[in-house]
Design a protein around this motif. Structure first.
Motif, PDB file in Angstrom:
ATOM      1  N   LEU A 229       0.840  -1.220   0.000  1.00 42.17           N
ATOM      2  CA  LEU A 229       0.000   0.000   0.000  1.00 42.17           C
ATOM      3  C   LEU A 229       0.866   1.257   0.000  1.00 42.17           C
ATOM      4  O   LEU A 229       0.541   2.258  -0.651  1.00 42.17           O
ATOM      5  CB  LEU A 229      -0.890   0.042   1.252  1.00 42.17           C
ATOM      6  N   ASP A 230       1.986   1.209   0.766  1.00 44.93           N
ATOM      7  CA  ASP A 230       2.905   2.359   0.781  1.00 44.93           C
ATOM      8  C   ASP A 230       3.406   2.660  -0.628  1.00 44.93           C
ATOM      9  O   ASP A 230       3.450   3.819  -1.056  1.00 44.93           O
ATOM     10  CB  ASP A 230       4.115   2.078   1.687  1.00 44.93           C
ATOM     11  N   LEU A 231       3.794   1.598  -1.339  1.00 46.46           N
ATOM     12  CA  LEU A 231       4.295   1.790  -2.710  1.00 46.46           C
ATOM     13  C   LEU A 231       3.203   2.347  -3.615  1.00 46.46           C
ATOM     14  O   LEU A 231       3.444   3.246  -4.426  1.00 46.46           O
ATOM     15  CB  LEU A 231       4.834   0.461  -3.261  1.00 46.46           C
ATOM     16  N   ARG A 232       1.994   1.842  -3.457  1.00 50.71           N
ATOM     17  CA  ARG A 232       0.877   2.331  -4.288  1.00 50.71           C
ATOM     18  C   ARG A 232       0.577   3.800  -3.983  1.00 50.71           C
ATOM     19  O   ARG A 232       0.323   4.593  -4.892  1.00 50.71           O
ATOM     20  CB  ARG A 232      -0.387   1.486  -4.053  1.00 50.71           C
ATOM     21  N   LEU A 233       0.613   4.155  -2.697  1.00 52.20           N
ATOM     22  CA  LEU A 233       0.347   5.556  -2.320  1.00 52.20           C
ATOM     23  C   LEU A 233       1.416   6.477  -2.926  1.00 52.20           C
ATOM     24  O   LEU A 233       1.106   7.550  -3.457  1.00 52.20           O
ATOM     25  CB  LEU A 233       0.351   5.694  -0.788  1.00 52.20           C
ATOM     26  N   MET A 234       2.654   6.018  -2.894  1.00 52.08           N
ATOM     27  CA  MET A 234       3.717   6.853  -3.455  1.00 52.08           C
ATOM     28  C   MET A 234       3.601   6.934  -4.980  1.00 52.08           C
ATOM     29  O   MET A 234       3.909   7.969  -5.566  1.00 52.08           O
ATOM     30  CB  MET A 234       5.084   6.341  -2.992  1.00 52.08           C
ATOM     31  N   GLN A 235       3.114   5.864  -5.592  1.00 56.50           N
ATOM     32  CA  GLN A 235       2.865   5.938  -7.048  1.00 56.50           C
ATOM     33  C   GLN A 235       1.820   7.009  -7.343  1.00 56.50           C
ATOM     34  O   GLN A 235       1.910   7.722  -8.330  1.00 56.50           O
ATOM     35  CB  GLN A 235       2.352   4.590  -7.564  1.00 56.50           C
ATOM     36  N   GLU A 236       0.833   7.095  -6.456  1.00 55.81           N
ATOM     37  CA  GLU A 236      -0.253   8.051  -6.687  1.00 55.81           C
ATOM     38  C   GLU A 236       0.224   9.499  -6.465  1.00 55.81           C
ATOM     39  O   GLU A 236      -0.094  10.388  -7.252  1.00 55.81           O
ATOM     40  CB  GLU A 236      -1.388   7.710  -5.712  1.00 55.81           C
ATOM     41  N   ILE A 237       1.014   9.712  -5.414  1.00 53.80           N
ATOM     42  CA  ILE A 237       1.398  11.088  -5.060  1.00 53.80           C
ATOM     43  C   ILE A 237       2.651  11.543  -5.808  1.00 53.80           C
ATOM     44  O   ILE A 237       2.784  12.711  -6.160  1.00 53.80           O
ATOM     45  CB  ILE A 237       1.566  11.226  -3.529  1.00 53.80           C
ATOM     46  N   GLY A 238       3.580  10.628  -6.043  1.00 54.86           N
ATOM     47  CA  GLY A 238       4.790  10.997  -6.783  1.00 54.86           C
ATOM     48  C   GLY A 238       5.755  11.868  -5.994  1.00 54.86           C
ATOM     49  O   GLY A 238       5.990  13.023  -6.342  1.00 54.86           O
ATOM     50  N   PRO A 239       6.353  11.314  -4.920  1.00 55.65           N
ATOM     51  CA  PRO A 239       7.311  12.107  -4.144  1.00 55.65           C
ATOM     52  C   PRO A 239       8.621  12.323  -4.903  1.00 55.65           C
ATOM     53  O   PRO A 239       9.006  11.494  -5.723  1.00 55.65           O
ATOM     54  CB  PRO A 239       7.552  11.244  -2.899  1.00 55.65           C
ATOM     55  N   HIS A 240       9.300  13.460  -4.614  1.00 53.75           N
ATOM     56  CA  HIS A 240      10.623  13.700  -5.197  1.00 53.75           C
ATOM     57  C   HIS A 240      11.698  12.983  -4.386  1.00 53.75           C
ATOM     58  O   HIS A 240      12.792  12.728  -4.882  1.00 53.75           O
ATOM     59  CB  HIS A 240      10.948  15.190  -5.195  1.00 53.75           C
ATOM     60  N   MET A 241      11.401  12.765  -3.102  1.00 53.44           N
ATOM     61  CA  MET A 241      12.370  12.122  -2.203  1.00 53.44           C
ATOM     62  C   MET A 241      11.623  11.038  -1.428  1.00 53.44           C
ATOM     63  O   MET A 241      10.432  11.202  -1.142  1.00 53.44           O
ATOM     64  CB  MET A 241      12.933  13.149  -1.212  1.00 53.44           C
ATOM     65  N   ILE A 242      12.330   9.971  -1.102  1.00 57.27           N
ATOM     66  CA  ILE A 242      11.700   8.901  -0.315  1.00 57.27           C
ATOM     67  C   ILE A 242      12.669   8.474   0.784  1.00 57.27           C
ATOM     68  O   ILE A 242      13.790   8.044   0.498  1.00 57.27           O
ATOM     69  CB  ILE A 242      11.353   7.672  -1.186  1.00 57.27           C
ATOM     70  N   GLY A 243      12.233   8.622   2.026  1.00 65.98           N
ATOM     71  CA  GLY A 243      13.078   8.218   3.154  1.00 65.98           C
ATOM     72  C   GLY A 243      12.461   7.036   3.883  1.00 65.98           C
ATOM     73  O   GLY A 243      11.336   7.134   4.357  1.00 65.98           O
ATOM     74  N   ILE A 244      13.193   5.938   3.928  1.00 66.43           N
ATOM     75  CA  ILE A 244      12.699   4.801   4.710  1.00 66.43           C
ATOM     76  C   ILE A 244      13.821   4.274   5.599  1.00 66.43           C
ATOM     77  O   ILE A 244      15.000   4.416   5.294  1.00 66.43           O
ATOM     78  CB  ILE A 244      12.178   3.637   3.840  1.00 66.43           C
ATOM     79  N   GLY A 245      13.429   3.688   6.712  1.00 66.60           N
ATOM     80  CA  GLY A 245      14.403   3.051   7.590  1.00 66.60           C
ATOM     81  C   GLY A 245      13.681   2.026   8.422  1.00 66.60           C
ATOM     82  O   GLY A 245      12.455   2.090   8.558  1.00 66.60           O
ATOM     83  N   PRO A 246      14.421   1.069   8.968  1.00 70.68           N
ATOM     84  CA  PRO A 246      13.767   0.067   9.814  1.00 70.68           C
ATOM     85  C   PRO A 246      13.293   0.690  11.121  1.00 70.68           C
ATOM     86  O   PRO A 246      13.931   1.614  11.640  1.00 70.68           O
ATOM     87  CB  PRO A 246      14.887  -0.946  10.079  1.00 70.68           C
ATOM     88  N   PHE A 247      12.180   0.200  11.636  1.00 69.38           N
ATOM     89  CA  PHE A 247      11.752   0.577  12.982  1.00 69.38           C
ATOM     90  C   PHE A 247      12.766   0.028  13.981  1.00 69.38           C
ATOM     91  O   PHE A 247      13.231  -1.111  13.852  1.00 69.38           O
ATOM     92  CB  PHE A 247      10.357  -0.011  13.273  1.00 69.38           C
ATOM     93  N   ILE A 248      13.123   0.850  14.949  1.00 69.77           N
ATOM     94  CA  ILE A 248      14.032   0.403  16.017  1.00 69.77           C
ATOM     95  C   ILE A 248      13.399   0.800  17.351  1.00 69.77           C
ATOM     96  O   ILE A 248      13.083   1.981  17.546  1.00 69.77           O
ATOM     97  CB  ILE A 248      15.427   1.066  15.881  1.00 69.77           C
ATOM     98  N   PRO A 249      13.169  -0.163  18.254  1.00 72.78           N
ATOM     99  CA  PRO A 249      12.463   0.193  19.492  1.00 72.78           C
ATOM    100  C   PRO A 249      13.289   1.155  20.354  1.00 72.78           C
ATOM    101  O   PRO A 249      14.518   1.107  20.329  1.00 72.78           O
ATOM    102  CB  PRO A 249      12.284  -1.154  20.196  1.00 72.78           C
ATOM    103  N   GLN A 250      12.604   1.977  21.074  1.00 73.35           N
ATOM    104  CA  GLN A 250      13.265   2.903  21.996  1.00 73.35           C
ATOM    105  C   GLN A 250      12.722   2.671  23.395  1.00 73.35           C
ATOM    106  O   GLN A 250      11.506   2.542  23.565  1.00 73.35           O
ATOM    107  CB  GLN A 250      13.023   4.355  21.530  1.00 73.35           C
ATOM    108  N   SER A 251      13.593   2.629  24.380  1.00 71.19           N
ATOM    109  CA  SER A 251      13.137   2.410  25.755  1.00 71.19           C
ATOM    110  C   SER A 251      12.288   3.595  26.213  1.00 71.19           C
ATOM    111  O   SER A 251      12.466   4.719  25.745  1.00 71.19           O
ATOM    112  CB  SER A 251      14.337   2.224  26.685  1.00 71.19           C
ATOM    113  N   GLY A 252      11.357   3.315  27.087  1.00 71.95           N
ATOM    114  CA  GLY A 252      10.490   4.382  27.601  1.00 71.95           C
ATOM    115  C   GLY A 252       9.392   4.765  26.636  1.00 71.95           C
ATOM    116  O   GLY A 252       8.735   5.795  26.836  1.00 71.95           O
ATOM    117  N   THR A 253       9.192   3.985  25.564  1.00 71.57           N
ATOM    118  CA  THR A 253       8.061   4.210  24.654  1.00 71.57           C
ATOM    119  C   THR A 253       7.156   2.972  24.720  1.00 71.57           C
ATOM    120  O   THR A 253       7.607   1.894  25.129  1.00 71.57           O
ATOM    121  CB  THR A 253       8.519   4.395  23.184  1.00 71.57           C
ATOM    122  N   PRO A 254       5.889   3.099  24.309  1.00 67.00           N
ATOM    123  CA  PRO A 254       4.995   1.939  24.356  1.00 67.00           C
ATOM    124  C   PRO A 254       5.504   0.751  23.534  1.00 67.00           C
ATOM    125  O   PRO A 254       5.113  -0.377  23.771  1.00 67.00           O
ATOM    126  CB  PRO A 254       3.683   2.484  23.764  1.00 67.00           C
TER     127      PRO A 254
END
Ligand code: 5AD
Length: 329
Positions: A229-254
């Motif tokens: 769905l993310d790829l499809r949404l970006m196909q629809e909007i057409g961003p000039h830049m795309i930033g992705i990274g893996p989720f990394i847990p942080q202590s003190g967050t849910p």
């Protein structure tokens, strides 16, 4: 099944998958089922070929240069309480800071001297402070007329986006985080909506900003369908830049006990995005490098073409504590 038959079947499968990569390269598109296969297949040779093809397209379309950006984490004060984020409002034990206009200009100066003429001002979402940045952006523009000024300040009133643009900003990064509205709701507090995020992204484009989107990979509850769905949404909007990274847990967050996202899936997505959006500027992010030693170089070899180097003053950068083990502090 006899050995020969089995071998024949494997060979046919391999041929079929290689063809998928060629089709993605040539048509910038694939059906969902093929994208799922590229993301999930255990075939390491397929993954290698996908990344090599992305690098080849990147070299052809963007050239051999890796673009360097100066990341200035200007403030960790944030009004939001995103469940994944280390600078969320309710996380205690985070000393809050905001750089002064002079400090921001000094960061730009340092980057300029290093031959890095693209400044990325990133900070927590804080509409009043963002309005205060209008004059800072104007000063940066006066001092460095040819620099690119990129902002990443979250969701702001449209008038503020317009004022910042008028003051001289050229680019804006606003990750959509996930294209699935239910998943979005599970990552964010009540009141934050994917639809508002997307209205902002569309408005930024309309105002003439070079606009960036993107998501975390492997955030809690994310499925392969969500990534498609993310790829499809970006196909629809057409961003000039795309930033992705893996989720990394942080202590003190849910999400402190949730598993991190996969570096391998992040790399496959970088490669897929290079083939679907050949012209886009795509960074190999710090989050990837945090999870995978050498991740910036490996990301470049999988189709990314941008590196963001941190220019935040050493006294403050540890406080921009988005996730555990963040490198570049
Ligand atoms: N892990 C990975 N990325 C994160 N971000 C925020 N928190 C985390 C986390 N725990 C990313 C979000 C945000 C960007 C500034 O940092 O995608 O848009």
């Amino acid at each position: 099944m006899t050995g020969a038959l089995h071998f024949d079947k494997l060979r046919k499968m391999r041929k079929f998958r290689v063809k998928m990569i060629e089709t993605l390269k040539n048509t910038r598109n694939l059906p969902d089922s093929a994208l799922r296969e590229l993301l999930e297949s255990p075939d390491a040779a397929l993954s290698g070929r996908l990344k090599d093809t992305a690098r080849e397209v990147c070299l052809k379309v963007k050239g051999p240069e890796v673009l360097v950006r100066a990341l200035i984490e200007w403030s960790n004060v944030c009004r939001n309480d995103c469940l994944y984020c280390g600078i969320r409002r309710s996380r205690s034990g985070v000393p809050r800071y905001s750089l002064t206009p002079e400090q921001i200009l000094q960061c730009c100066e340092a980057a300029w001297k290093d031959g890095v003429p693209t400044f990325v001002l990133q900070g927590g979402e804080n509409p009043a402070a963002a309005l205060g940045l209008v004059s800072v952006v104007r000063s940066i523009r006066e001092r460095f007329p040819s620099a690119a000024i990129t902002l990443s300040l979250g969701e702001l009133p449209f008038e503020t986006y317009a004022a910042l643009k008028e003051a001289g900003a050229n680019r804006y990064l606003l990750r959509h985080e996930t294209a699935n509205p239910d998943h979005y709701a599970s990552l964010h507090p009540a009141g934050m909506r994917l639809s508002s995020r997307l209205s902002c992204i569309r408005e930024l484009k309309r105002l003439g900003y070079e606009t960036g989107m993107g998501m975390m990979v492997g955030s809690p509850g994310q499925t392969t369908e969500d990534l498609i769905l993310d790829l499809r949404l970006m196909q629809e909007i057409g961003p000039h830049m795309i930033g992705i990274g893996p989720f990394i847990p942080q202590s003190g967050t849910p999400f402190e006990n949730c598993p991190a996202g996969s570096a391998e899936t992040t790399l496959r997505l970088l490669a897929i995005m290079r083939l679907m959006f050949p012209e886009a500027n795509i960074p190999a992010t710090t989050a990837l490098a945090t999870l995978l030693p050498g991740g910036k170089e490996i990301g470049i070899r999988a189709g990314a073409n941008v590196i963001m180097n941190v220019y935040t003053p050493f006294t403050e950068r540890r406080k921009y504590d988005l996730y555990k083990g963040k490198t570049d502090v």
